[in-house]
Design an enzyme around this catalytic site. Structure first.
Site, PDB file in Angstrom:
ATOM      1  N   LYS A   1      -0.700  11.551   4.920  1.00 37.97           N
ATOM      2  CA  LYS A   1      -0.554  10.458   5.893  1.00 37.97           C
ATOM      3  C   LYS A   1       0.236   9.297   5.283  1.00 37.97           C
ATOM      4  O   LYS A   1       1.183   8.790   5.882  1.00 37.97           O
ATOM      5  CB  LYS A   1      -1.944   9.969   6.322  1.00 37.97           C
TER       6      LYS A   1
ATOM      7  N   LYS B   1       0.834  -1.212   0.000  1.00 36.53           N
ATOM      8  CA  LYS B   1       0.000   0.000   0.000  1.00 36.53           C
ATOM      9  C   LYS B   1       0.872   1.267   0.000  1.00 36.53           C
ATOM     10  O   LYS B   1       0.635   2.196  -0.784  1.00 36.53           O
ATOM     11  CB  LYS B   1      -0.906  -0.031   1.238  1.00 36.53           C
TER      12      LYS B   1
HETATM   13  P1  NAD Z   1     -12.751   7.886   9.244  1.00 40.31           P
HETATM   14  O1  NAD Z   1     -12.085   8.856  10.158  1.00 40.31           O
HETATM   15  O2  NAD Z   1     -13.932   8.324   8.437  1.00 40.31           O
HETATM   16  O3  NAD Z   1     -13.202   6.583  10.070  1.00 40.31           O
HETATM   17  C1  NAD Z   1     -12.495   6.049  11.146  1.00 40.31           C
HETATM   18  C2  NAD Z   1     -13.527   5.604  12.178  1.00 40.31           C
HETATM   19  O4  NAD Z   1     -12.860   4.947  13.254  1.00 40.31           O
HETATM   20  C3  NAD Z   1     -14.320   6.785  12.781  1.00 40.31           C
HETATM   21  O5  NAD Z   1     -15.711   6.577  12.589  1.00 40.31           O
HETATM   22  C4  NAD Z   1     -13.934   6.727  14.264  1.00 40.31           C
HETATM   23  O6  NAD Z   1     -14.996   7.107  15.134  1.00 40.31           O
HETATM   24  C5  NAD Z   1     -13.568   5.263  14.430  1.00 40.31           C
HETATM   25  N1  NAD Z   1     -12.758   4.997  15.603  1.00 40.31           N
HETATM   26  C6  NAD Z   1     -11.713   5.729  16.091  1.00 40.31           C
HETATM   27  N2  NAD Z   1     -11.247   5.146  17.212  1.00 40.31           N
HETATM   28  C7  NAD Z   1     -12.006   4.043  17.438  1.00 40.31           C
HETATM   29  C8  NAD Z   1     -12.014   3.032  18.450  1.00 40.31           C
HETATM   30  N3  NAD Z   1     -11.124   3.051  19.441  1.00 40.31           N
HETATM   31  N4  NAD Z   1     -12.947   2.050  18.358  1.00 40.31           N
HETATM   32  C9  NAD Z   1     -13.838   2.023  17.351  1.00 40.31           C
HETATM   33  N5  NAD Z   1     -13.877   2.951  16.371  1.00 40.31           N
HETATM   34  C10 NAD Z   1     -12.967   3.944  16.417  1.00 40.31           C
HETATM   35  O7  NAD Z   1     -11.595   7.333   8.286  1.00 40.31           O
HETATM   36  P2  NAD Z   1     -11.770   6.561   6.890  1.00 40.31           P
HETATM   37  O8  NAD Z   1     -11.712   7.535   5.768  1.00 40.31           O
HETATM   38  O9  NAD Z   1     -12.909   5.601   7.020  1.00 40.31           O
HETATM   39  O10 NAD Z   1     -10.382   5.756   6.838  1.00 40.31           O
HETATM   40  C11 NAD Z   1     -10.176   4.589   7.617  1.00 40.31           C
HETATM   41  C12 NAD Z   1      -8.831   3.983   7.214  1.00 40.31           C
HETATM   42  O11 NAD Z   1      -8.855   3.701   5.807  1.00 40.31           O
HETATM   43  C13 NAD Z   1      -7.633   4.910   7.434  1.00 40.31           C
HETATM   44  O12 NAD Z   1      -6.552   4.138   7.918  1.00 40.31           O
HETATM   45  C14 NAD Z   1      -7.347   5.480   6.056  1.00 40.31           C
HETATM   46  O13 NAD Z   1      -5.991   5.844   5.870  1.00 40.31           O
HETATM   47  C15 NAD Z   1      -7.735   4.302   5.178  1.00 40.31           C
HETATM   48  N6  NAD Z   1      -8.136   4.659   3.803  1.00 40.31           N
HETATM   49  C16 NAD Z   1      -9.011   5.679   3.579  1.00 40.31           C
HETATM   50  C17 NAD Z   1      -9.375   5.990   2.276  1.00 40.31           C
HETATM   51  C18 NAD Z   1     -10.352   7.116   2.000  1.00 40.31           C
HETATM   52  O14 NAD Z   1     -10.499   7.505   0.813  1.00 40.31           O
HETATM   53  N7  NAD Z   1     -11.063   7.642   2.999  1.00 40.31           N
HETATM   54  C19 NAD Z   1      -8.847   5.270   1.202  1.00 40.31           C
HETATM   55  C20 NAD Z   1      -7.988   4.205   1.461  1.00 40.31           C
HETATM   56  C21 NAD Z   1      -7.630   3.907   2.775  1.00 40.31           C
END
Ligand code: NAD
Length: 291
Positions: free
Chosen positions: A236, A161
């Site tokens: 990030k 990744k």
């Molecule tokens: P986001 O911030 O929308 O979602 C993360 C969720 O985790 C939030 O709802 C938060 O409340 C929850 N959370 C935090 N601490 C927690 C805990 N202790 N227990 C349970 N839930 C908890 O982020 P996202 O955009 O959904 O991204 C999630 C992951 O995917 C990240 O690592 C990001 O780098 C990766 N990612 C995101 C994208 C994108 O386009 N958004 C693309 C590829 C990868």
């Protein structure tokens, strides 16, 4: 399968909804988000009791490590723990080792494809960890995505990744700086696209996600640079690539420069909440002597 899904944000929410819609028994955990109709538990411990699979989709490695310390003791032996978050390779390997010691299958399975891919079930998964755990859960990857590539031992998914996204960040900056210079040389953007997209400068950032509005297929540039893939998420991932480069003693000068430029864009030049292709108007406004 009985699935505990922890982290139901932009990505995890639709992934969990797709698994439930396919007939799996999904219990969600998130302190903030709760998709419509999702059965929720108040703790990872409760959700994981008796589960076949736990899936996490969390912001970073520190949060993953904290959540894993609840998930691992709560899952029954033989269950599979799949982390789909993008985290540092070290955290992925540490959590993988703890899970293995507890008799669990563990996969690091970060994704490419963004929020649209999560909603449409068309993500690509890059998977590290034991092949038996992958075989046992392949049907879940088929629901959430269009492709799942097993890359090797624990941490290999995260390695794939960040290498991919380091190329993506570098290539986007190269594409944008070429457009910005082409403008100043008086070259029409459509002509630039028509040539480069069919010449040796072609790339995904030019051909599929063109940063110039009105040129090439529809992209965030055509929607006022609304993400898409936000510049802060690119920052990030570039940061993770540089952590990994330091840890394994790799020379990544272009990755380091891409990281510094995205940091400047996000932290000092209005890049928060902007698609990562939004570096084009920023670079266009700069001159040859702007460091
Ligand atoms: P986001 O911030 O929308 O979602 C993360 C969720 O985790 C939030 O709802 C938060 O409340 C929850 N959370 C935090 N601490 C927690 C805990 N202790 N227990 C349970 N839930 C908890 O982020 P996202 O955009 O959904 O991204 C999630 C992951 O995917 C990240 O690592 C990001 O780098 C990766 N990612 C995101 C994208 C994108 O386009 N958004 C693309 C590829 C990868």
């Amino acid at each position: 399968m009985k699935i505990a899904f922890i982290g139901l944000g932009n990505m995890g929410g639709p992934m969990a909804v797709n698994l439930a819609a396919a007939g799996h028994e999904v219990v969600g955990v998130d302190p903030v988000a709760a998709p419509d109709g999702m059965t929720m538990a108040t703790s990872a411990k409760d959700a994981c009791a008796g589960a076949d699979v736990a899936i996490t989709m969390l912001p970073n490695g520190a949060i993953l490590r904290a959540v894993a310390s609840e998930v691992i003791p709560a899952l029954p032996a033989g269950a599979v723990f799949i982390d789909c978050s993008t985290v540092d390779v070290e955290s992925a390997r540490a959590v993988g080792a703890d899970a293995k010691a507890a008799g669990l299958g563990m996969l690091d399975a970060p994704v490419s494809g963004g929020i649209k891919g999560a909603a449409d079930g068309t993500l690509t998964f890059m998977i590290g960890g034991c092949e038996d755990a992958f075989a046992a859960t392949k049907n879940l990857f088929d629901i959430m995505g269009q492709k799942a590539v097993h890359c090797g031992a624990s941490g290999s998914g995260q390695a794939a990744k960040i290498c991919n996204n380091m190329i993506l960040g570098i290539t986007m900056l190269g594409t944008c700086e070429a457009f910005a210079m082409a403008d100043k040389l008086g070259l029409d953007r459509q002509a630039m696209f028509d040539v480069v997209s069919t010449s040796s400068g072609y790339s995904w950032t030019m051909n599929a996600y063109c940063p110039a509005p009105g040129v090439g297929p529809a992209s965030p540039a055509d929607n006022d640079y609304k993400p898409g893939f936000a510049a802060e998420l690119m920052l990030k991932d570039l940061g993770l690539s540089q952590d990994a480069a330091r840890a394994c003693d790799a020379d990544t000068p272009m990755g380091a420069l891409a990281n510094a430029l995205y940091a400047k864009f996000v932290n000092e030049n209005g890049g928060q909440g902007v698609d990562f292709s939004g570096v084009l108007p920023w670079l266009s406004a700069r001159g040859n002597q702007d460091a």
